[in-house]
Scaffold this motif. Structure first.
Motif, PDB file in Angstrom:
ATOM      1  N   SER A   1     -68.629  38.150  -0.192  1.00 54.97           N
ATOM      2  CA  SER A   1     -68.997  36.949   0.561  1.00 54.97           C
ATOM      3  C   SER A   1     -70.476  36.652   0.382  1.00 54.97           C
ATOM      4  O   SER A   1     -70.865  35.492   0.196  1.00 54.97           O
ATOM      5  CB  SER A   1     -68.696  37.131   2.046  1.00 54.97           C
ATOM      6  OG  SER A   1     -67.464  37.756   2.229  1.00 54.97           O
TER       7      SER A   1
ATOM      8  N   ARG B   1     -66.301  33.390   5.581  1.00 55.15           N
ATOM      9  CA  ARG B   1     -65.875  33.870   4.272  1.00 55.15           C
ATOM     10  C   ARG B   1     -65.401  35.317   4.368  1.00 55.15           C
ATOM     11  O   ARG B   1     -64.389  35.688   3.776  1.00 55.15           O
ATOM     12  CB  ARG B   1     -67.066  33.756   3.309  1.00 55.15           C
ATOM     13  CG  ARG B   1     -66.777  34.125   1.886  1.00 55.15           C
ATOM     14  CD  ARG B   1     -65.886  33.083   1.253  1.00 55.15           C
ATOM     15  NE  ARG B   1     -65.404  33.527  -0.049  1.00 55.15           N
ATOM     16  CZ  ARG B   1     -64.432  34.402  -0.224  1.00 55.15           C
ATOM     17  NH1 ARG B   1     -63.812  34.924   0.817  1.00 55.15           N
ATOM     18  NH2 ARG B   1     -64.056  34.758  -1.429  1.00 55.15           N
ATOM     19  N   TYR B   2     -66.132  36.086   5.119  1.00 53.04           N
ATOM     20  CA  TYR B   2     -65.813  37.496   5.300  1.00 53.04           C
ATOM     21  C   TYR B   2     -64.478  37.638   6.032  1.00 53.04           C
ATOM     22  O   TYR B   2     -63.628  38.450   5.652  1.00 53.04           O
ATOM     23  CB  TYR B   2     -66.956  38.147   6.077  1.00 53.04           C
ATOM     24  CG  TYR B   2     -66.699  39.531   6.573  1.00 53.04           C
ATOM     25  CD1 TYR B   2     -66.753  40.607   5.704  1.00 53.04           C
ATOM     26  CD2 TYR B   2     -66.428  39.766   7.907  1.00 53.04           C
ATOM     27  CE1 TYR B   2     -66.526  41.886   6.166  1.00 53.04           C
ATOM     28  CE2 TYR B   2     -66.204  41.039   8.379  1.00 53.04           C
ATOM     29  CZ  TYR B   2     -66.250  42.098   7.505  1.00 53.04           C
ATOM     30  OH  TYR B   2     -66.028  43.352   7.964  1.00 53.04           O
TER      31      TYR B   2
ATOM     32  N   GLU C   1     -61.600  37.158   3.683  1.00 53.29           N
ATOM     33  CA  GLU C   1     -61.351  38.358   2.886  1.00 53.29           C
ATOM     34  C   GLU C   1     -60.582  39.389   3.708  1.00 53.29           C
ATOM     35  O   GLU C   1     -59.639  39.997   3.236  1.00 53.29           O
ATOM     36  CB  GLU C   1     -62.668  39.001   2.493  1.00 53.29           C
ATOM     37  CG  GLU C   1     -63.353  38.777   1.158  1.00 53.29           C
ATOM     38  CD  GLU C   1     -62.544  38.552  -0.089  1.00 53.29           C
ATOM     39  OE1 GLU C   1     -62.231  39.551  -0.734  1.00 53.29           O
ATOM     40  OE2 GLU C   1     -62.273  37.416  -0.461  1.00 53.29           O
TER      41      GLU C   1
END
Lengths: 234, 263, 230, 146
Positions: free
Chosen positions: B100, B227-228, B231
């Protein structure tokens, strides 16, 4: 002969997940010194992955492998531990541009061994061809030289991954004799092979992997018995 | 993202408010600079983007180093073993964070590389100048594009993650080197980061700059977290999928919901 | 060979082996040298104006040729170990992984230096350089550049040992990282050929040295983590 | 999912590159300052900028222009002393078009960042839905078995 570094290998609830796909599923087993154990399973059943993990070259997702009292991670001398694991696969791990002697010389330096090379070459019956480049070797000769390489290393744990692939009947016989001769009582051996007959002849105990599960672990007597087990469990 | 839903939405609203505020301050309230005129205003988002870029890339580099160093479980009770095991248990998270960080860093790098030339055209008469700082940014950008290439064109295996981590760490270690190498070229980039406030003395300009910075950092934080989370949720999704397949094959699930790596 | 220190013993054995394999096949040395010469020739064509090639381009062309052709050697380094899975035998040996790294870097440095020995005269002829103003410093930057280049390259080559598209990925990730060293080498070479300020050249040399040291240390550290355990 | 991420990322980069290519063309309408490569030195609290000036505007070429970064009356908007009537007109027109372009560029960049944010959130929501669906199917299967 250097002393063995450990006398058991304990695999405990070993799991390996590749790309979120489990390949080895909670496998537990024990290997003991002086015992040649066979490992069979269909293609893609996780044999190679299991072997790779036991060789310490592949980290597991979960579970543990203990070599004697230590795992690889908390072993006080990892280099020595790596040096105590020998791997003979159907690729011989040799350099085709070099001659047999040069190959063995290199590995002797690498392994820090002081064994007499002529003796090893004699053992694997390659003394005559010792100054030929390995490129020109036949499949059987390559495999024997590969065995020579493992003999130089003199590991505590022998991992034999399909060592008979591409060998003719005669060579297999000779190869097996050498194996039986080298496998002295304080070594651990794990043999992976498709050849049920050879497994039956060499191994007293057989492990069967199916889709990542260890589905059988016990003594077997005959080839038919293994065949039957394989048919049931694969 | 699920756990901190309210805080998350709060920050989104805060960021939007700040954004509007920053817009007002930058374009309507703060004075025009004597030398450069309008283009100087680029500075208000060029600099925070540059800092965000380095933040993103340091997140990537830091996580990469952690990923490389803490790879196996350790026995014992000591502080080091504790830290080690803490990170080993969260290897997936660390890896996700690295990825990220690199992606975000690159997005901000693009902004920096876009706004920089706009300013340069006006101030220097050329879009691009082989100035130390520009060269540095460009090279770092290229290194981390390579990093994402590496991650995109290879299967997600343990060794691949480690390789990417290696590049993530090495690429960042390269930064000071590039900096010194290109510094010796001699440069024209104004040293805005030099002394406090970056050479701005006018309080209105300073305020506009500070508001801009705050907006950008909150945005950065939100993006990184989102974003993290993606994931992380993907991991969960894949696990659920694997378990479903296990069930359909009639086998007991091996991958428990919280499979923790050991050793 | 009767070297007592195990680290040194393994490094020497590996180097000896790589050297012997290369002497038998000569695949790397031949292709690399020829490719380097080709790069120089192509560049001189590109910069050819009115019967002469500007000497200004010499340092750039020279170092680009080294880096492009050096990539061949780097790509082969671990390919050779992978072809017969020898890498597994290497890793399963009582050897610290950094010894493998050192010996591989050493082999790459030697091969690249041999290539450079062929390249320098050709560049000198093509660019009509009469004589070298400062051979000692030129050799120094040549050595430092080659060492840094090989230290980083060997590491990346090891990283990509099992990667698909390795031939594409290696330059892609390697060139940006090596860029500062390239800048340094080109600048230093330029100063040397232009008969520039000695202090300036020395500063570039120090820079190259710093680069080398940092990357060798990092390489030793990262290599173990990258290859040693999986 | 990963491919989409990559695609979005590429699009974003392309969009940003386009901004570079497009917006300065309108900056170019106003004569660029053509400062060449300025040398900036710091002398105590002042910046001395030596600018090889190429534009015919006021200063002497090569003469160091001392710029005090304290906002003087000259830096305040609107108080800039015009030297002639026609120049004021031109200057204000420049200012308007330059300002518009800058605002557009600013908004565009933020739109790209916001777009990325929205995209990320959409991906997250979709994952959430998929996860819920998978879990429901898992529960159904478990119930079937037991």
């Amino acid at each position: 002969m250097s002393a063995p570094l450990f006398s058991t290998v304990n695999v405990d609830e070993l799991v390996k997940v590749y790309d979120r796909r489990p390949v080895v599923r909670k496998v537990s087993l024990e290997l003991k010194a002086g015992e040649l154990t066979g490992l069979i399973g269909a293609n893609g059943s996780g044999k190679s992955t299991l072997l790779y993990m036991i060789s310490s070259l592949l980290p597991m997702t979960s579970g543990s492998i203990r070599y004697g009292a230590h795992t690889y991670a908390d072993h006080p001398d990892r280099e020595r531990l790596r040096g105590a694991i020998g791997w003979l696969a159907h690729q011989p791990f040799l350099y085709p541009e070099l001659t047999a002697v040069e190959n063995l010389q290199f590995f002797r330096e690498l392994y820090g061994s002081s064994i007499d090379l002529d003796g090893v070459l004699d053992d694997v019956d390659l003394f005559e061809a010792r100054n030929q480049r390995v490129r020109n070797y036949s499949r059987g000769m390559l495999q024997r030289l590969g065995l020579g390489r493992v003999i130089i290393k003199n590991p505590t744990l022998w991992l034999l991954d399909e060592p008979f692939t591409g060998l003719d009947r005669q060579t297999v016989e000779r190869f097996m004799k050498m194996l039986e001769a080298t496998a002295s009582g304080d070594r651990l051996m794990l043999l992976v092979s498709h050849r049920m007959d050879l497994v039956a002849r060499l191994c007293k105990r057989v492990l069967i992997l199916s889709r990542g599960h260890l589905v059988f672990d016990g003594p077997v007597e005959s080839e038919q018995q293994i065949q039957q087990l394989a048919d049931e469990r694969f | 993202m699920k756990r901190f839903r309210y805080a998350y939405e709060f920050f989104v609203v805060l960021m939007l408010l700040l954004f509007a505020h920053a817009f007002y301050w930058i374009f309507l309230h703060s004075p025009m600079e004597a030398q450069m005129g309008i283009v100087q205003k680029i500075f208000y988002f060029h600099v925070p983007s540059a800092i965000s870029m380095f933040l993103g890339l340091s997140v990537c580099a830091g996580s990469s180093v952690i990923y490389l160093v803490f790879s196996r479980r350790k026995k014992g009770r000591g502080l080091w073993a504790g830290i080690n095991n803490f990170f080993v248990e969260r290897r997936d998270n660390v890896d996700a964070l690295a990825r990220s960080g690199a992606e975000l860093g690159l997005i901000y790098a693009s902004i920096v590389l876009v706004t920089g030339p706009l300013w340069g055209r006006k101030a220097w008469g050329t879009y691009w100048e082989w100035d130390p700082r520009l060269t540095l940014t460009l090279l770092v950008f290229l290194i981390y594009v390579a990093y994402l290439f590496l991650r995109a064109f290879a299967a997600e295996s343990e060794s691949r993650k480690r390789i990417a981590a290696g590049l993530g760490a090495l690429g960042f270690a390269d930064v000071p080197l590039i900096h010194y190498a290109v510094q010796m070229w001699g440069g024209t980039h104004p040293n805005v980061m030099g002394k406090g406030g970056g050479g701005i003395k006018d309080p209105t300009m300073q305020a506009a700059f500070m508001i801009s910075m705050a907006t950008m950092y909150i945005m950065f934080g939100l993006l990184l977290y989102t974003r993290y989370s993606i994931e992380r949720q993907q991991v969960e999704l894949d696990r659920a999928y694997a378990r479903l397949i296990d069930y359909e094959l009639g086998e007991p699930p091996v991958v428990a919901a919280s499979a923790k790596p050991s050793q | 060979m009767t070297v007592k220190n195990p680290y040194l013993r393994v490094t020497l054995a590996m180097f000896h082996k790589d050297f012997m394999v290369e002497m038998r096949s000569r695949e790397v040395l031949l292709t690399m040298t020829f490719f380097a010469i080709l790069v120089v020739v192509v560049f001189t064509f590109a910069f050819y104006v009115h019967g002469d090639v500007s000497r200004q381009y010499l340092p750039g062309v020279f170092w680009v040729a080294i880096i492009f052709s050096g990539t061949i050697s780097l790509l082969r380094t671990f390919e050779r170990e992978r072809e017969n899975d020898c890498i597994r035998a290497l890793l399963l040996s009582p050897t610290p992984p950094s010894a493998i790294y050192i010996s591989k870097t050493l082999a790459n440095i030697v091969f690249t230096l041999v290539m450079e020995a062929c390249l320098v005269p050709i560049v000198v002829v093509f660019f009509n350089v009469g004589s070298l103003p400062d051979p000692a410093r030129f050799l120094a930057i040549l050595f430092l550049g080659t060492i840094g280049f090989c230290a980083v390259g060997t590491l990346f080559s090891a990283m990509l040992i099992n990667a698909r598209m390795k031939a594409v990925l290696l330059p892609l990730i390697f060139y940006p990282v090596i860029a500062p060293l390239l800048i340094t080498c080109v600048k230093a070479t330029f100063s040397i050929f232009a008969g520039g300020d000695v202090d300036q050249i020395n500063r570039w040399l120090t820079m190259a040295l710093a680069f080398d040291m940092l990357f060798i240390v990092l390489g030793l550290w990262v290599f173990g983590h990258l290859v040693g355990e999986g | 999912m990963r491919e989409m991420m990559m695609r979005h990322f590429t699009l974003l980069t392309v969009a940003l590159v386009l901004t570079v290519l497009l917006s300065p063309t309108s900056f170019a309408e106003s004569p660029p300052m053509k400062l060449g490569v300025p040398k900036i030195e710091r002398q105590k609290e002042r910046f001395v900028i030596t600018i090889p000036v190429l534009t015919p505007e006021k200063s002497d070429p090569g003469k160091p222009r001392v710029v005090d970064r304290e906002p003087t009356s000259e830096t305040k908007p609107g108080t800039k002393k015009p030297s002639s009537g026609s120049l004021t007109m031109q200057a204000s027109r420049e200012k308007v078009s330059g300002m518009t372009m800058l605002v557009l560029a600013y908004l565009f960049i933020w739109a790209a960042v916001f777009g990325y944010m929205l995209f990320l959130r959409r991906v997250f929501r979709r994952q959430e839905r998929d996860l819920a669906e998978l879990n429901a199917r898992l529960r159904a299967l478990k119930a079937e078995k037991s």
